[in-house]
Design an enzyme around this catalytic site. Structure first.
Site, PDB file in Angstrom:
ATOM      1  N   CYS A  79       0.772  -1.235   0.000  1.00 32.10           N
ATOM      2  CA  CYS A  79       0.000   0.000   0.000  1.00 32.10           C
ATOM      3  C   CYS A  79       0.806   1.290   0.000  1.00 32.10           C
ATOM      4  O   CYS A  79       0.683   2.118  -0.902  1.00 32.10           O
ATOM      5  CB  CYS A  79      -0.893  -0.082   1.223  1.00 32.10           C
ATOM      6  SG  CYS A  79      -1.586   1.423   1.727  1.00 32.10           S
ATOM      7  N   HIS A 133      -2.520   6.166   5.091  1.00 36.13           N
ATOM      8  CA  HIS A 133      -1.327   5.301   5.163  1.00 36.13           C
ATOM      9  C   HIS A 133      -0.091   5.888   4.499  1.00 36.13           C
ATOM     10  O   HIS A 133       0.731   5.156   3.939  1.00 36.13           O
ATOM     11  CB  HIS A 133      -1.640   3.902   4.587  1.00 36.13           C
ATOM     12  CG  HIS A 133      -0.818   2.815   5.225  1.00 36.13           C
ATOM     13  ND1 HIS A 133      -0.795   1.513   4.795  1.00 36.13           N
ATOM     14  CD2 HIS A 133       0.052   2.870   6.272  1.00 36.13           C
ATOM     15  CE1 HIS A 133       0.036   0.811   5.542  1.00 36.13           C
ATOM     16  NE2 HIS A 133       0.560   1.616   6.450  1.00 36.13           N
TER      17      HIS A 133
HETATM   18  C1  NG6 Z   1       1.766  -5.909   7.089  1.00 37.57           C
HETATM   19  C2  NG6 Z   1       0.718  -6.518   7.993  1.00 37.57           C
HETATM   20  C3  NG6 Z   1      -0.541  -6.729   7.186  1.00 37.57           C
HETATM   21  C4  NG6 Z   1      -0.967  -5.451   6.496  1.00 37.57           C
HETATM   22  C5  NG6 Z   1       0.180  -4.879   5.708  1.00 37.57           C
HETATM   23  C6  NG6 Z   1      -0.123  -3.568   5.079  1.00 37.57           C
HETATM   24  C7  NG6 Z   1       1.858  -7.990   9.624  1.00 37.57           C
HETATM   25  C8  NG6 Z   1       2.327  -9.381   9.897  1.00 37.57           C
HETATM   26  N1  NG6 Z   1       1.196  -7.816   8.498  1.00 37.57           N
HETATM   27  O1  NG6 Z   1       2.926  -5.643   7.800  1.00 37.57           O
HETATM   28  O2  NG6 Z   1      -1.570  -7.239   7.960  1.00 37.57           O
HETATM   29  O3  NG6 Z   1      -1.415  -4.526   7.432  1.00 37.57           O
HETATM   30  O4  NG6 Z   1       1.305  -4.702   6.529  1.00 37.57           O
HETATM   31  O5  NG6 Z   1      -1.076  -3.722   4.114  1.00 37.57           O
HETATM   32  O6  NG6 Z   1       2.068  -7.084  10.418  1.00 37.57           O
HETATM   33  S1  NG6 Z   1      -1.183  -2.612   3.047  1.00 37.57           S
HETATM   34  O7  NG6 Z   1      -2.208  -3.028   2.104  1.00 37.57           O
HETATM   35  O8  NG6 Z   1      -1.569  -1.412   3.754  1.00 37.57           O
HETATM   36  O9  NG6 Z   1       0.114  -2.524   2.406  1.00 37.57           O
HETATM   37 CA    CA Z   2      -3.190  -2.531   0.123  1.00 39.56          CA
END
Ligand code: NG6
Ligand code: CA
Length: 511
Positions: A79, A133
């Site tokens: 993300c 984010h």
């Molecule tokens: C990772 C998290 C996952 C998710 C991701 C971000 C752990 C083990 N997993 O670090 O759950 O939050 O980060 O997702 O902590 S994203 O779509 O925002 O990139």
């Molecule tokens: Ca994502």
């Protein structure tokens, strides 16, 4: 003007139409732009991309009336890097931007050329609603005061945010510079290092949880769900996950309604279908796949409700809608929500290998639909296109030149974005735990310095696509990346490595 009318009169009299001008996407008044940015939606997760087990009538309608892209990519397989590249037109690896904790400072330095700043300069009102984010504040943020810098300091006129992710603290909404609904006597504090004494966590009180979670997601408990990070106080401001669809949709509608006599840019950034997946009760059970499928249905409903608002305001034909995802799909991302057990025949990544976090194709190959009734002719496009290219492309559509040095990784693909059949990019970078390069049907993944994926990915059966050996695939013949051609084609491997090196080489500008 007079000459124009005379010409019209003349053509009416002689009964023939004037030559239609070459349709120009950058009309006199630039289009409104609504960017629907779904979280973790895979290539195969919409009906119009082959989903089974969940219906997505609103996204499907967009695809029917617009252009459905089959080779579109998020900038990265996670993300924060994707969003960073989308908003700055610069790959995240240039500044080593990775998935951020919820207490991280703002990643994009104020003053950096951003997509919303550019659109502001073109006369747009700009808003972001939903997941952010990208960090907030400048470090050691006090969530009880003014939280800045944030989106308002990098080009947005309005923001209503879920600050980091649904699975990270703080679990509150932030409207412009303020947490919504805080009371002064109950201040909100978060920490990514130290637990707050006496405050229960998922680790020590798992019996309080509605979904079992892995150790990383077993800290603060909010709404019966444990999260990443510790948190205390702020009780009156804490969100209820099941309210997201209505709250975010209402904020988006209000933004559209308030911007009606000025062109606007709405970055509508869904929490769905990221974990924790807790759709509103009216969506529970509507799919055959449990919460992950229900979250897709909820996301689709939100899309429909916002499209309906555009219609109600008479803006459908003056609005370019882009619908896409920030990275590929993931099933088990930390919570037990039946995503694996109830998958059935649904293929979240479509025919591709990997998913979120992966250098294999499904890490970044995502749905992309462009919709602009009356301007875009419906069709399907095989153009290779990255969200990194939105910056330069939307600048063209908004009729503003790119400032010197802005968006160094962004290519103007406005023609491809608005006309099926137009060529896309010849080369495309995919960013995951390693970089990968697309050139036509070929996909090259260089030997990785990291020998294998971190343990937390391996435990969930997620393929990072890393190997100490070079990998080369022909995606038309082998979309599932099962047959490594590198040993047979050393010259192509070498050429693609050189191309990759030249794309990675530092650019003159850096946000
Ligand atoms: C990772 C998290 C996952 C998710 C991701 C971000 C752990 C083990 N997993 O670090 O759950 O939050 O980060 O997702 O902590 S994203 O779509 O925002 O990139
Ligand atoms: Ca994502």
């Amino acid at each position: 003007m007079k000459i124009h009318w005379l010409l019209c009169l003349l053509t009416a009299l002689i009964g023939c139409k004037p030559q239609a001008p070459e349709p120009s996407p950058a009309a006199a008044r630039p289009p409104n732009i609504v960017l629907f940015y779904v979280d973790d939606l895979g290539y195969g997760d919409l009906g119009c991309y082959g989903a089974t087990g969940v219906a997505t009538p609103h996204a499907d309608r967009l695809a029917r009336e617009g252009i459905r892209f089959t080779d579109a990519h998020s900038a990265a397989a996670t993300c924060t890097p994707s969003r960073y590249a989308l908003l700055t037109g610069t790959f995240a690896f240039r500044s080593q931007a990775a998935v951020l904790p919820g207490d991280a400072p703002l990643l994009i330095r104020p003053g950096t050329p951003t997509l919303p700043t550019l659109l502001q300069q073109a006369g747009y009102r700009t808003g972001v609603v939903g997941k952010w984010h990208l960090g907030l504040g400048s470090g050691n943020t006090d969530w009880n005061g003014e939280v800045r810098p944030g989106p308002l300091e990098i080009g947005f006129d309005y923001s209503f945010l879920l600050p980091a992710t649904g699975d990270r603290v703080p679990t509150v909404y932030l409207e412009d510079h303020r947490v919504v609904g805080l009371t002064p006597e109950d201040s909100l504090r978060i920490s990514y290092r130290t637990p707050f004494p006496g405050v229960p966590t998922g680790m020590d009180q798992p019996e309080r949880l509605r979904q079992a979670a892995d150790p990383q997601h077993s800290q603060a408990i909010v709404n019966g769900i444990s999260r990443i990070g510790y948190q205390t106080g702020g009780a009156s401001a804490l969100w209820t996950d099941e309210d997201f669809p209505d709250i975010f949709t209402d904020k988006a509608r209000a933004f559209i309604a308030s911007a009606a006599d000025q062109p606007f840019f709405l970055f509508f950034s869904f929490h769905d279908i990221h974990v924790p997946r807790l759709p509103h009760p009216r969506f529970q059970g509507v799919s055959e796949m449990g919460p992950r499928g229900d979250a897709i249905a909820q996301m689709d409903w939100m899309t429909g409700a916002i499209l309906e608002e555009l219609q109600r305001q008479g803006l459908a034909e003056s609005t370019l809608v882009l619908f896409t995802s920030d990275n590929g799909p993931v099933l088990n991302d930390g919570y037990e929500d039946q995503a694996v057990a109830r998958l059935g025949s649904h293929r979240p990544a479509g025919p591709f290998r990997g998913g979120k976090y992966s250098a294999f194709e499904a890490g970044t190959r995502v749905p992309l639909i462009a919709h602009w009734p009356g301007t875009i002719t419906p069709g399907e496009s095989q153009a290779l296109i990255s969200q990194t290219d939105f910056f330069a492309s939307l600048a063209t559509l908004a009729g503003v030149p790119l400032p010197e040095g802005a968006a160094p990784d962004s290519q103007d693909l406005s023609q491809a974005l608005t006309r099926a059949g137009q060529p896309g990019s010849t080369l495309l970078l995919e960013e995951a735990m390693t970089l990968a390069l697309r050139q036509g049907p070929y996909k090259y993944i260089p030997p990785s310095a990291l020998p294998q994926a971190p343990a937390w990915l391996q435990q969930k059966g997620i393929e990072a696509g890393l190997s100490p050996l070079p990998q080369l695939y022909h995606l038309e013949e082998d979309p599932g990346e099962t047959h490594n051609l590198a040993p047979q084609m050393p010259e192509r491997v070498e050429r693609m490595q050189q191309l990759l090196d030249s794309l990675v080489a530092p650019k003159n500008t850096k946000p």
